[in-house]
Every structure is written in structure tokens, then in C-alpha cells.
Design an enzyme around this catalytic site. Sequence first.
Site, PDB file in Angstrom:
ATOM      1  N   CYS A   1     -18.453 -11.946   4.177  1.00 41.29           N
ATOM      2  CA  CYS A   1     -19.102 -11.744   2.876  1.00 41.29           C
ATOM      3  C   CYS A   1     -18.158 -12.108   1.732  1.00 41.29           C
ATOM      4  O   CYS A   1     -17.298 -11.301   1.343  1.00 41.29           O
ATOM      5  CB  CYS A   1     -19.549 -10.290   2.761  1.00 41.29           C
ATOM      6  SG  CYS A   1     -20.297  -9.918   1.171  1.00 41.29           S
TER       7      CYS A   1
ATOM      8  N   CYS B   1     -18.377  -9.864  -1.340  1.00 45.29           N
ATOM      9  CA  CYS B   1     -17.743  -8.540  -1.206  1.00 45.29           C
ATOM     10  C   CYS B   1     -16.213  -8.659  -1.257  1.00 45.29           C
ATOM     11  O   CYS B   1     -15.546  -7.831  -1.857  1.00 45.29           O
ATOM     12  CB  CYS B   1     -18.084  -7.878   0.126  1.00 45.29           C
ATOM     13  SG  CYS B   1     -19.764  -8.070   0.669  1.00 45.29           S
ATOM     14  N   ASP B   2     -15.663  -9.668  -0.583  1.00 44.72           N
ATOM     15  CA  ASP B   2     -14.217  -9.696  -0.333  1.00 44.72           C
ATOM     16  C   ASP B   2     -13.460 -10.814  -1.055  1.00 44.72           C
ATOM     17  O   ASP B   2     -12.226 -10.801  -1.061  1.00 44.72           O
ATOM     18  CB  ASP B   2     -13.966  -9.849   1.185  1.00 44.72           C
ATOM     19  CG  ASP B   2     -14.614  -8.734   1.984  1.00 44.72           C
ATOM     20  OD1 ASP B   2     -14.678  -7.614   1.457  1.00 44.72           O
ATOM     21  OD2 ASP B   2     -15.070  -8.981   3.117  1.00 44.72           O
TER      22      ASP B   2
END
Length: 306
Positions: A134, A137-138
Site C-alpha cells: 500500500c 499508507c507507507d
Amino acid sequence: MEKLFDILIIGGGPAGLTAAIYGCRFGLRVLIIEKLNLGGTVMLTDKVENYPGFPEGIKGKDLGVLFKTHSYVYGAEYVSDTIRSIKEEGDLFLLEGESDYYKGRTVIVATGTKPRTLGIPGEDKYIGKGVSFCAACDGYFFQGKDIAVIGGGDSAIGEAIYLAALCHNVYVIHRRDELKAVRVLEDEARKMGNVAFLWNSVPIKIIGDRGVEGLEIKNIKTGEITILSVKGVFIYIGEDPQTELLKGLINLDEHGYVITDESMKTNIPGILAVGDIRKKPLRQIVTAVSDGAVAAYTAYHYIKGV
Ligand code: NAP
């Protein structure tokens, strides 16, 4: 839960939320059961550029929130739970969740897909320590660093573009010598200036110490093995349907996708399936929302017996 619902929707992504909007507008009592957060994987997508009505594109998270908000307007009910089994009880269905039981006249399954994994050494070990599925997200943790993106589809290239704006260099590692992704994404990636394509290449090992330090890559044409120094590995090699719950109950194809007709009916009357878990030619947000609308319409007619 003692209440009887007209439609129990398992999964709160675009397909499930659209089924909820349409179901409520037909005057039906609708419960959405979602194990994580409402909105689905669109919430983890950086930018959506092909959903009609947003010619400049829209952040995946913003679109997911709009879907969610839209369903609240019509009074769909929500619960956070993971469904373990679906049982037929006469004309009704009983869903067993980890926290509770749910009774409904119809069930719409909208459980979506989960990311496919590479199955190479280091992948499991470094999840959360450099290995990610992701970018939204990261990606933040890899600002100014070199990273690799695995895969050549729309997800890999779309997320490589997002990561290229944050990272120093982005290496796209693809097993063939041409991308599967649509041309517009490839052109955009090439324009970024810091996206390099490593063709005919597959990752064979993720190397590290406390976190990812590099990636061992094999050129499948020449057999040559090289080590790429990267701090992050983002894996986008496709998705698998989350249909374990349906095995033995619903007809699935050889890859685990649900076989439905064009009304979203499965082989069990009263159980419908929508979105990316269906066997179909194109998995997109726009086709997921279409499935959701059709399924609510089918559920309405099934309940009314017309
Ligand atoms: P995908 O289209 O299935 O692409 C997977 C990619 O990973 C392919 O390039 C494939 O290579 C490669 N791959 C598969 N297994 C591999 C392995 N074991 N090792 C190395 N590479 C491997 O998956 P996706 O990109 O996640 O997209 C899923 C669906 O969502 C698609 O229908 C896509 O169109 C849709 N989507 C759309 C958008 C958009 O419209 N903006 C954005 C994201 C996703 P090959 O090419 O050789 O098969």
C-alpha cells in the site's frame, strides 16, 4: 442481533455501499457488515482518474468517503464484524460473525480481493519493515529513498507514479518487456524522470537486516542475477478474490471468482455477489458500483416476489 434485515451486505467497498444506497432507496432494511473500514480498497488508492464526473481525478480516500457519506443519507445500518459462515434457514439466511449472528432475507457478498504475494524469501519477514502492499499508507516513510515496485499492471504503475513524487528513484520490476497497464499510466510514469523499468525481471529474494536493504533480481531471459539497493519494496502483482467463505456453498470458477448471471444472482436463490469477487471481464470502481445497483434491484424483486 435479533433484527431481521431485507439485505445483509458483506463488505463495505464501492460495490457494497452502492448496493446499500439502492437497497435503502427501494425502502428495504439494509445492514452492511464490514470487517475493517467502510470504503474498501479505494481508500488506499492514491488517485482515481477514470471514475466519471471527476475529470481532474479524485483522491481514492475522498471518493471512498463520498460513497460512505452517500450511503449514510439513506439510512443503511452498519456493523463491524467478520463473517465466518452463511447458512440457509428456510426462506432466510443466517450469517455467523465473530461477534454476533445476523438474519436476512437476502445476502449480497461484496468482499473484494486481497493482494497477491510473491512467496519469495524475505517477503513475510520484512512486511512493515520495507515490504508494503500500500503506497498510500507507507509511501511517506520512503521519502528521498530508492524503492522498487513489483508488477506491470494499473496498480503497479499508478502507485509507482505516486511514489516517484516522494522517493528518489523508483525501479519498476516487471516480468515481461511490455506493461499490462493502460498507456496513459505508462506515459505519466515515463514523464516523472525518476522511474526506471527493469524488464524481463523477477524478484527472487528480499535482503535486509533490521529492514529492507536490497532486492535480488533475476533476468528471466539471460538468467543474470543482480542486486538492487533499495529501502522499500512495493508489491502489486494482482489480487485474489476473498471468497473462502463461499467455498462449498456458491459456484466459483477455477480461480475462486464467483459465477453470477447479469442480475448478480449466484446458484443459491437470495445470495448475490458483486464487485471484484465476480467472474467478469473488467474490475474497476465503475463496474463495482454498477454491480451493487443491479444486485439491490434483484434483491428487491426477490423479496417482493415479482
Ligand atoms: P493485474 O492487472 O492483474 O496486474 C498484475 C501485474 O503483476 C501484471 O503485470 C503481472 O504480469 C504481474 N504479476 C503477476 N504475478 C506475478 C508474479 N508472480 N511475479 C511478478 N509479476 C507478476 O493487477 P492490478 O494491477 O492489481 O489490477 C487489478 C485490477 O484492478 C485490474 O483489473 C486493473 O485494471 C484494476 N485497476 C484499475 C486501476 C485504474 O483504472 N486506474 C488502478 C488499479 C487497478 P503480466 O503482465 O505478465 O501478467
